[in-house]
Enzyme design. Structure first.
Site, mmCIF file in Angstrom:
data_model
loop_
_atom_site.group_PDB
_atom_site.id
_atom_site.type_symbol
_atom_site.label_atom_id
_atom_site.label_comp_id
_atom_site.label_asym_id
_atom_site.label_seq_id
_atom_site.Cartn_x
_atom_site.Cartn_y
_atom_site.Cartn_z
ATOM 1 N N PRO A 104 -29.327 -29.086 -40.576
ATOM 2 C CA PRO A 104 -29.378 -30.391 -39.902
ATOM 3 C C PRO A 104 -28.711 -30.357 -38.517
ATOM 4 O O PRO A 104 -29.213 -30.965 -37.573
ATOM 5 C CB PRO A 104 -28.630 -31.339 -40.844
ATOM 6 C CG PRO A 104 -28.655 -30.681 -42.171
ATOM 7 C CD PRO A 104 -28.658 -29.206 -41.894
ATOM 8 N N CYS A 105 -27.602 -29.645 -38.398
ATOM 9 C CA CYS A 105 -26.903 -29.582 -37.110
ATOM 10 C C CYS A 105 -27.724 -28.807 -36.081
ATOM 11 O O CYS A 105 -27.754 -29.160 -34.899
ATOM 12 C CB CYS A 105 -25.531 -28.949 -37.279
ATOM 13 S SG CYS A 105 -24.451 -29.917 -38.358
ATOM 14 N N SER A 106 -28.406 -27.781 -36.550
ATOM 15 C CA SER A 106 -29.237 -26.985 -35.646
ATOM 16 C C SER A 106 -30.529 -27.689 -35.262
ATOM 17 O O SER A 106 -31.241 -27.234 -34.370
ATOM 18 C CB SER A 106 -29.519 -25.612 -36.260
ATOM 19 O OG SER A 106 -28.313 -24.863 -36.313
#
Length: 156
Positions: free
Chosen positions: A42-44
């Site tokens: 999700p962060c990427s």
């Protein structure tokens, strides 16, 4: 939790290598993006929007974008290099290695069993002269909607 009116925590963060200290600016307009962990799916998918739209943010008067993760500085530096366009970007990838900034923003959650006990909730904040003027906090740390670069950019 990160909210309008909160001051920036007075905590030194690291960028690129150990002891390369960064204090967030307390003058002007910046965007702070809190993420649970570098390299997580999700962060990427969250952070590349800020890298791709950095000129759009500049056009709206944003002096800097600061992505903050509760990770060590080697991890955040490698993540910036691994993201498409990251290495050429002026977006700052900062290590909140001991979680002190995240604690100061009251943005912690317990991710034991997955990422470790102390991680940051997912959020974005527009900060002007050292105080939050707009906050975008996800209900679930895996969501990337409210705090997306497009949503934050539209609000400026």
């Amino acid at each position: 939790m990160v909210a309008v009116g909160m001051p920036l925590p007075k905590v030194t963060l690291w960028e690129d290598k150990p002891n390369q200290n960064v204090d967030l600016p307390t003058q002007g307009k910046i965007v702070v993006v809190g993420v649970p962990g570098a390299f997580t799916p999700p962060c990427s998918s969250h952070v590349p929007g800020y890298v791709a739209n950095e000129k759009g943010f500049e056009a709206k008067g944003v002096a800097g974008i600061y992505v903050i993760a509760v990770n060590d500085v080697f991890c955040t530096a490698a993540w910036k290099k691994a993201l498409e366009g990251g290495e050429q970007s002026k977006v700052h990838f900062l290590a909140d290695w001991n979680g002190q900034f995240t604690k100061g923003f009251d943005a912690t959650f317990d991710a034991s069993g997955l990422l470790g006990p102390l991680r940051s909730k997912r959020y974005a904040a527009i900060v002007e002269d050292g105080k939050v003027t707009k906050a975008f906090v996800e209900n679930e740390v895996t969501d990337v909607n409210v705090s997306s670069a497009d949503n934050v950019l539209k609000s400026l």
